[in-house]
Each structure stands twice: as structure tokens, then as C-alpha cells.
Design a protein around this motif. Structure first.
Motif, mmCIF file in Angstrom:
data_model
loop_
_atom_site.group_PDB
_atom_site.id
_atom_site.type_symbol
_atom_site.label_atom_id
_atom_site.label_comp_id
_atom_site.label_asym_id
_atom_site.label_seq_id
_atom_site.Cartn_x
_atom_site.Cartn_y
_atom_site.Cartn_z
ATOM 1 N N HIS A 148 0.894 -1.179 -0.167
ATOM 2 C CA HIS A 148 0.046 0.057 0.206
ATOM 3 C C HIS A 148 0.767 1.283 0.032
ATOM 4 C CE1 HIS A 148 -3.180 2.725 2.136
ATOM 5 N NE2 HIS A 148 -3.078 2.866 0.682
ATOM 6 N N GLN A 149 1.885 1.421 0.931
ATOM 7 C CA GLN A 149 2.639 2.522 0.973
ATOM 8 C C GLN A 149 4.091 2.127 0.540
ATOM 9 O OE1 GLN A 149 1.104 5.301 1.262
ATOM 10 N NE2 GLN A 149 -0.943 5.046 2.149
ATOM 11 N N GLU A 150 4.790 3.236 0.598
ATOM 12 C CA GLU A 150 6.312 3.003 0.510
ATOM 13 C C GLU A 150 6.971 2.161 1.542
ATOM 14 O OE1 GLU A 150 8.424 6.518 -0.869
ATOM 15 O OE2 GLU A 150 7.239 6.713 -2.672
ATOM 16 N N ILE A 151 6.531 2.541 2.773
ATOM 17 C CA ILE A 151 6.900 1.861 3.846
ATOM 18 C C ILE A 151 6.771 0.198 3.768
ATOM 19 C CG2 ILE A 151 4.704 1.789 5.361
ATOM 20 C CD1 ILE A 151 6.812 2.599 7.975
ATOM 21 N N ASP A 152 5.529 -0.034 3.141
ATOM 22 C CA ASP A 152 5.582 -1.452 2.906
ATOM 23 C C ASP A 152 6.278 -2.255 1.749
ATOM 24 O OD1 ASP A 152 3.451 -1.411 4.586
ATOM 25 O OD2 ASP A 152 2.117 -0.204 3.246
ATOM 26 N N ILE A 153 7.351 -1.611 1.385
ATOM 27 C CA ILE A 153 8.260 -2.473 0.211
ATOM 28 C C ILE A 153 9.556 -1.803 0.425
ATOM 29 C CG2 ILE A 153 7.665 -0.597 -1.464
ATOM 30 C CD1 ILE A 153 7.691 -2.835 -3.376
ATOM 31 N N LYS A 154 10.447 -2.653 0.312
ATOM 32 C CA LYS A 154 11.901 -2.373 0.485
ATOM 33 C C LYS A 154 12.482 -1.311 -0.563
ATOM 34 C CE LYS A 154 15.612 -3.093 2.528
ATOM 35 N NZ LYS A 154 15.916 -2.935 4.249
ATOM 36 N N ALA A 195 8.885 -4.395 7.687
ATOM 37 C CA ALA A 195 7.917 -5.524 8.050
ATOM 38 C C ALA A 195 7.375 -6.071 6.730
ATOM 39 C CB ALA A 195 7.061 -5.187 9.045
ATOM 40 N N TYR A 196 7.919 -7.401 6.133
ATOM 41 C CA TYR A 196 7.432 -7.735 5.079
ATOM 42 C C TYR A 196 6.575 -9.176 5.082
ATOM 43 C CZ TYR A 196 10.465 -4.047 3.663
ATOM 44 O OH TYR A 196 11.214 -2.693 3.502
ATOM 45 N N ASN A 209 16.173 -9.659 3.534
ATOM 46 C CA ASN A 209 14.633 -9.156 3.904
ATOM 47 C C ASN A 209 14.281 -7.868 2.788
ATOM 48 O OD1 ASN A 209 12.267 -8.841 5.240
ATOM 49 N ND2 ASN A 209 13.125 -7.282 6.787
ATOM 50 N N VAL A 210 14.459 -8.177 1.472
ATOM 51 C CA VAL A 210 14.326 -7.514 0.461
ATOM 52 C C VAL A 210 12.787 -7.869 0.199
ATOM 53 C CG1 VAL A 210 14.683 -6.509 -1.854
ATOM 54 C CG2 VAL A 210 16.574 -7.033 -0.152
ATOM 55 N N GLY A 211 11.903 -7.414 0.837
ATOM 56 C CA GLY A 211 10.450 -7.754 0.778
ATOM 57 C C GLY A 211 9.243 -6.764 0.553
ATOM 58 N N TRP A 212 7.999 -7.516 0.744
ATOM 59 C CA TRP A 212 6.664 -6.663 0.233
ATOM 60 C C TRP A 212 5.966 -6.744 1.447
ATOM 61 C CZ3 TRP A 212 5.012 -5.042 -5.171
ATOM 62 C CH2 TRP A 212 6.419 -5.012 -5.962
ATOM 63 N N ARG A 213 5.094 -5.970 1.893
ATOM 64 C CA ARG A 213 4.062 -6.425 2.777
ATOM 65 C C ARG A 213 2.721 -6.362 1.780
ATOM 66 N NH1 ARG A 213 0.272 -4.425 6.784
ATOM 67 N NH2 ARG A 213 0.557 -2.287 5.807
ATOM 68 N N ILE A 214 2.479 -7.472 1.591
ATOM 69 C CA ILE A 214 1.187 -7.642 0.643
ATOM 70 C C ILE A 214 0.018 -8.408 1.154
ATOM 71 C CG2 ILE A 214 2.339 -7.261 -1.567
ATOM 72 C CD1 ILE A 214 2.343 -10.042 -2.048
ATOM 73 N N ASP A 215 0.212 -9.040 2.551
ATOM 74 C CA ASP A 215 -0.735 -9.899 3.118
ATOM 75 C C ASP A 215 -1.284 -9.167 4.458
ATOM 76 O OD1 ASP A 215 -0.206 -12.893 1.799
ATOM 77 O OD2 ASP A 215 1.747 -11.757 1.962
#
Length: 255
Positions: A148-154, A195-196, A209-215
Motif C-alpha cells: 500500500h505505502q512506500e513503507i510496505d516495500i523495500k 516488516a514484510y 529481507n528485501v520484501g513486500w508487505r502484501i498480506d
């Protein structure tokens, strides 16, 4: 009450990588999975004390959702407009005080060829949630396929415009939240970085930890007083996604 959601990216493979151990250790009241990638009869997975519900995709080895719940729901629906859904992406469980939904949102695809369908689907899904929310509160969880936001993706700058981080997809998430829902993880941890819940299978990506928070777990805004915590079990392996968690206390007296 504890709820867990996990995109297992193939339940049969995940079972061979410790799924049942995590399931039992989590001891969730409701445990749901996305991307089961199987058809009826292809797995024998029954846990004592749980009622299982499955929504299989018509296409073999594709999509699919399931819910295991300690409390038997009043009813179960398999789809949005109809009580069926060819890609097996959604299950709605009706309980006495709330609706519970698990969903696997369509991916726009790397070339964005499915973006128009994705956006149309988002509108229908939001209308469906709002329709339910007008009756009783709603809890939604699953792989929403958007950071959703830039904080949610590396690497936000490098991924702008990519599937899962287009302005269109992010705007649809904003619309959903503004229609009366809480992103429960950000409710508790608005500024937490790194936090991904999903990592590419490229070498060393998860280790770094190069991730995305999509869940996500989303909840009707009026459920805010009952929320007690939300979490991401990033240490749990077995899929390219990890489990996400929501905890609530419905015994609270709300003033």
C-alpha cells in the motif's frame, strides 16, 4: 480470539515443509490459507477441533482458498455476486457478531495485462465488503497483492509502476480503507519499517529481507476497540509468503 492467514503457494508442498507443525503451534481460532493450488480429493488435511472449508479453482494447480475454524459458522459463501467463483479466490464465513472473509486478490501480472480486470475486481470486492459491513462488522484477510505505502516495500522507488505497486492498485487499497476499514498491522505499528510478508525467490532476497508487505488483516473501523495485536511471523518458512496474525478480545466492554 486469534486469527492467522498464510499464502502457502501450494498447500501440498507447504505441508511437506512444516505447515502442520506451525498450524498446531499457532493454535488459532481461525486459520486460513490462500493459493492452495489443489482440487478436491488431492489432500487429506483434517485437524481435530476444526471445521474446514475449501474453495477450489476450476483450473488445476491454480489459486484456491481454505479456512479452518474452531467455531462452526452460521453459513459459508463461495464468491462475491454468486455463490461460486471460478478461481476459488474468496470465502465468506458468517458468524453471530461478524463476517470473516479470506481472499486471494488477482495479480495484475508482470506486464500489467490483467490490471484492468484487477481494478474492476477491486471495485466489486469493495462494494461487497461495504454491503456486508452495513449489516455487521467485517474482518478481511489474505494476499491482497499490493504494497500500500512506500513503507510496505523495500525498494519503493525502483518498484513504482510495477505489478503490486502501481498507483492504480495502491489507490484502490486507499479507497477500501477510506470506506471504513483498518489496516490492523499499521493500526498498531504505523511506523515499523522492514516488516514484510512476501519475498522473491531470487537468491539471498529473503535473507537480506528485501520484501513486500502484501498480506493483510483488515477490519471494520468499529472493531478498533476489540483489536489487541497484529503480527507478521516472518521467521516461518515453507512458502515465499509468511503468516500474518490478528488478535482480538470480544469480551471487552466498549464505552
Amino acid at each position: 480470539m486469534k486469527m492467522v492467514s498464510w499464502n502457502v503457494n501450494g498447500l501440498r508442498a507447504c505441508v511437506n515443509k512444516g505447515f502442520s507443525d506451525y498450524f498446531m503451534q499457532a493454535d488459532a481460532d481461525i486459520f486460513c490459507v490462500q493459493e492452495t493450488k489443489l482440487q478436491e480429493g488431492q489432500i487429506d488435511l483434517n485437524y481435530e477441533g476444526y471445521f474446514p472449508y475449501w474453495n477450489y479453482a476450476e483450473k488445476k494447480g491454480y489459486s484456491g482458498t481454505a479456512v479452518f475454524t474452531k467455531q462452526q459458522p452460521i453459513s459459508v459463501r463461495y464468491g462475491i455476486e454468486e455463490d461460486s467463483e471460478p478461481e476459488g479466490r474468496i470465502l465468506t464465513l458468517t458468524f453471530e457478531t461478524f463476517y470473516f472473509i479470506t481472499v486471494y486478490t488477482p495479480n495484475a501480472k508482470r506486464d500489467l495485462s490483467r490490471l484492468p480486470y484487477r481494478l474492476e475486481w477491486e471495485d466489486r470486492f469493495r462494494a461487497y465488503l461495504n454491503q456486508l459491513d452495513a449489516v455487521k462488522p467485517v474482518i478481511v484477510c489474505g494476499d491482497l497483492n499490493v504494497a500500500h505505502q512506500e513503507i510496505d516495500i523495500k525498494n519503493a522507488k525502483a518498484n513504482k509502476g510495477n505489478s503490486g505497486f502501481t498507483e492504480e492498485e495502491r489507490s484502490k487499497m486507499t479507497e477500501l480503507l477510506q470506506s471504513g476499514f483498518i489496516d490492523t498491522f499499521r493500526h498498531f505499528y504505523p511506523d515499523r519499517e522492514d516488516a514484510y510478508s512476501w519475498w522473491s525467490n531470487m537468491p539471498k532476497v529473503r535473507e537480506r529481507n528485501v520484501g513486500w508487505r502484501i498480506d493483510y488483516f483488515l477490519a471494520s473501523s468499529r472493531l478498533a476497540p476489540y483489536l489487541t495485536d497484529a503480527g507478521i511471523d516472518a521467521h516461518v518458512l515453507g512458502s515465499d509468503h509468511c503468516p500474518v496474525i490478528l488478535e482480538l478480545d470480544f469480551s471487552k466492554t466498549v464505552q
